[in-house]
Motif scaffolding. Structure first.
Motif, PDB file in Angstrom:
ATOM      1  N   LYS A  16      10.452 -44.304  39.108  1.00  0.00           N
ATOM      2  CA  LYS A  16      10.144 -45.289  40.146  1.00  0.00           C
ATOM      3  C   LYS A  16       8.852 -44.847  40.824  1.00  0.00           C
ATOM      4  O   LYS A  16       8.746 -43.715  41.298  1.00  0.00           O
ATOM      5  CB  LYS A  16      11.278 -45.353  41.163  1.00  0.00           C
ATOM      6  N   ARG A  17       7.867 -45.761  40.842  1.00  0.00           N
ATOM      7  CA  ARG A  17       6.580 -45.458  41.456  1.00  0.00           C
ATOM      8  C   ARG A  17       5.946 -46.757  41.941  1.00  0.00           C
ATOM      9  O   ARG A  17       6.257 -47.835  41.430  1.00  0.00           O
ATOM     10  CB  ARG A  17       5.658 -44.749  40.483  1.00  0.00           C
ATOM     11  N   PRO A  18       5.052 -46.682  42.915  1.00  0.00           N
ATOM     12  CA  PRO A  18       4.342 -47.882  43.367  1.00  0.00           C
ATOM     13  C   PRO A  18       3.438 -48.439  42.264  1.00  0.00           C
ATOM     14  O   PRO A  18       2.964 -47.690  41.395  1.00  0.00           O
ATOM     15  CB  PRO A  18       3.502 -47.389  44.547  1.00  0.00           C
ATOM     16  N   ASP A  19       3.197 -49.749  42.288  1.00  0.00           N
ATOM     17  CA  ASP A  19       2.383 -50.408  41.260  1.00  0.00           C
ATOM     18  C   ASP A  19       0.956 -49.867  41.191  1.00  0.00           C
ATOM     19  O   ASP A  19       0.354 -49.827  40.131  1.00  0.00           O
ATOM     20  CB  ASP A  19       2.329 -51.922  41.506  1.00  0.00           C
ATOM     21  N   TRP A  20       0.411 -49.492  42.285  1.00  0.00           N
ATOM     22  CA  TRP A  20      -0.996 -49.093  42.331  1.00  0.00           C
ATOM     23  C   TRP A  20      -1.221 -47.646  41.915  1.00  0.00           C
ATOM     24  O   TRP A  20      -2.336 -47.152  41.964  1.00  0.00           O
ATOM     25  CB  TRP A  20      -1.567 -49.342  43.732  1.00  0.00           C
ATOM     26  N   LEU A  23       1.111 -42.133  36.538  1.00  0.00           N
ATOM     27  CA  LEU A  23       1.605 -40.769  36.348  1.00  0.00           C
ATOM     28  C   LEU A  23       0.469 -39.877  35.860  1.00  0.00           C
ATOM     29  O   LEU A  23      -0.402 -40.302  35.096  1.00  0.00           O
ATOM     30  CB  LEU A  23       2.751 -40.754  35.338  1.00  0.00           C
ATOM     31  N   SER A  24       0.503 -38.631  36.286  1.00  0.00           N
ATOM     32  CA  SER A  24      -0.512 -37.660  35.854  1.00  0.00           C
ATOM     33  C   SER A  24      -0.247 -37.246  34.413  1.00  0.00           C
ATOM     34  O   SER A  24       0.893 -37.203  33.958  1.00  0.00           O
ATOM     35  CB  SER A  24      -0.466 -36.409  36.726  1.00  0.00           C
ATOM     36  N   ASN A  25      -1.309 -36.940  33.705  1.00  0.00           N
ATOM     37  CA  ASN A  25      -1.168 -36.385  32.364  1.00  0.00           C
ATOM     38  C   ASN A  25      -0.679 -34.951  32.483  1.00  0.00           C
ATOM     39  O   ASN A  25      -1.086 -34.210  33.368  1.00  0.00           O
ATOM     40  CB  ASN A  25      -2.495 -36.424  31.619  1.00  0.00           C
ATOM     41  N   SER A  26       0.188 -34.577  31.582  1.00  0.00           N
ATOM     42  CA  SER A  26       0.720 -33.218  31.560  1.00  0.00           C
ATOM     43  C   SER A  26      -0.183 -32.335  30.706  1.00  0.00           C
ATOM     44  O   SER A  26      -1.019 -32.830  29.943  1.00  0.00           O
ATOM     45  CB  SER A  26       2.138 -33.242  30.984  1.00  0.00           C
ATOM     46  N   LEU A  35       3.765 -36.219  38.938  1.00  0.00           N
ATOM     47  CA  LEU A  35       2.756 -36.375  39.979  1.00  0.00           C
ATOM     48  C   LEU A  35       2.135 -37.759  39.900  1.00  0.00           C
ATOM     49  O   LEU A  35       1.821 -38.256  38.813  1.00  0.00           O
ATOM     50  CB  LEU A  35       1.654 -35.322  39.821  1.00  0.00           C
ATOM     51  N   LEU A  36       1.963 -38.401  41.042  1.00  0.00           N
ATOM     52  CA  LEU A  36       1.365 -39.727  41.093  1.00  0.00           C
ATOM     53  C   LEU A  36      -0.106 -39.628  41.450  1.00  0.00           C
ATOM     54  O   LEU A  36      -0.499 -38.878  42.343  1.00  0.00           O
ATOM     55  CB  LEU A  36       2.080 -40.594  42.137  1.00  0.00           C
ATOM     56  N   ARG A  37      -0.895 -40.397  40.755  1.00  0.00           N
ATOM     57  CA  ARG A  37      -2.328 -40.454  41.014  1.00  0.00           C
ATOM     58  C   ARG A  37      -2.692 -41.866  41.448  1.00  0.00           C
ATOM     59  O   ARG A  37      -2.190 -42.854  40.924  1.00  0.00           O
ATOM     60  CB  ARG A  37      -3.124 -40.106  39.752  1.00  0.00           C
ATOM     61  N   GLY A  45       1.259 -38.241  45.551  1.00  0.00           N
ATOM     62  CA  GLY A  45       2.671 -37.918  45.743  1.00  0.00           C
ATOM     63  C   GLY A  45       3.393 -37.669  44.437  1.00  0.00           C
ATOM     64  O   GLY A  45       2.775 -37.427  43.394  1.00  0.00           O
ATOM     65  N   HIS A  46       4.721 -37.740  44.522  1.00  0.00           N
ATOM     66  CA  HIS A  46       5.588 -37.531  43.352  1.00  0.00           C
ATOM     67  C   HIS A  46       6.352 -38.819  43.043  1.00  0.00           C
ATOM     68  O   HIS A  46       6.709 -39.572  43.942  1.00  0.00           O
ATOM     69  CB  HIS A  46       6.609 -36.418  43.616  1.00  0.00           C
ATOM     70  N   ALA A  47       6.628 -39.039  41.774  1.00  0.00           N
ATOM     71  CA  ALA A  47       7.439 -40.177  41.355  1.00  0.00           C
ATOM     72  C   ALA A  47       8.910 -39.834  41.538  1.00  0.00           C
ATOM     73  O   ALA A  47       9.302 -38.665  41.510  1.00  0.00           O
ATOM     74  CB  ALA A  47       7.159 -40.513  39.899  1.00  0.00           C
TER      75      ALA A  47
END
Length: 123
Positions: A16-20, A23-26, A35-37, A45-47
């Motif tokens: 679950k994450r905001p539309d805008w 996810l960060s590449n691992s 991690l959210l970018r 933030g974090h997902a």
């Protein structure tokens, strides 16, 4: 849903994450981290990760119901086509029988008229 394979635990999760955000590449090729970018690759933030037990059960249940409905519908459609096919064959058979009886009657009339009109053989 956890799977242990080659000394590691694999888990299927919903993210679950905001539309805008994205996810960060691992560091592992083809993987993502939680991690959210945001725009400009800024860390925001974090997902949220949720287990998929109920989701998988729901998908399996919906698939089973859909399969049963499709099978029943296909059987009914096939039954109706078979009924129509049998009805057409019956109608064709009765048409052929009618034509045969009409041809037989016409042949009998022609034969009867030929016999009565045949001139006597001169002696």
């Amino acid at each position: 849903m956890n799977i242990r394979w080659k000394g590691q635990s694999w888990s299927l999760m919903l993210v679950k994450r905001p539309d805008w955000t994205s996810l960060s590449n691992s560091s592992t090729a083809g993987a993502f981290s939680s991690l959210l970018r945001g725009s400009g690759n800024n860390l925001v933030g974090h997902a949220d990760l949720f287990p998929t037990g109920r989701v998988v059960a729901g998908i399996v249940g919906a698939t089973a119901v859909t399969s049963v409905v499709a099978t029943v519908a296909a059987m009914k459609v096939k039954s109706r086509f078979d009924d129509r096919k049998a009805k057409l064959r019956t109608e064709e058979a009765s048409d052929v029988a009618d034509e045969t009886s009409q041809n037989t009657t016409a042949a009998a009339v022609i034969e009867a008229s030929d016999v009565s009109v045949t001139p006597p053989i001169p002696v």
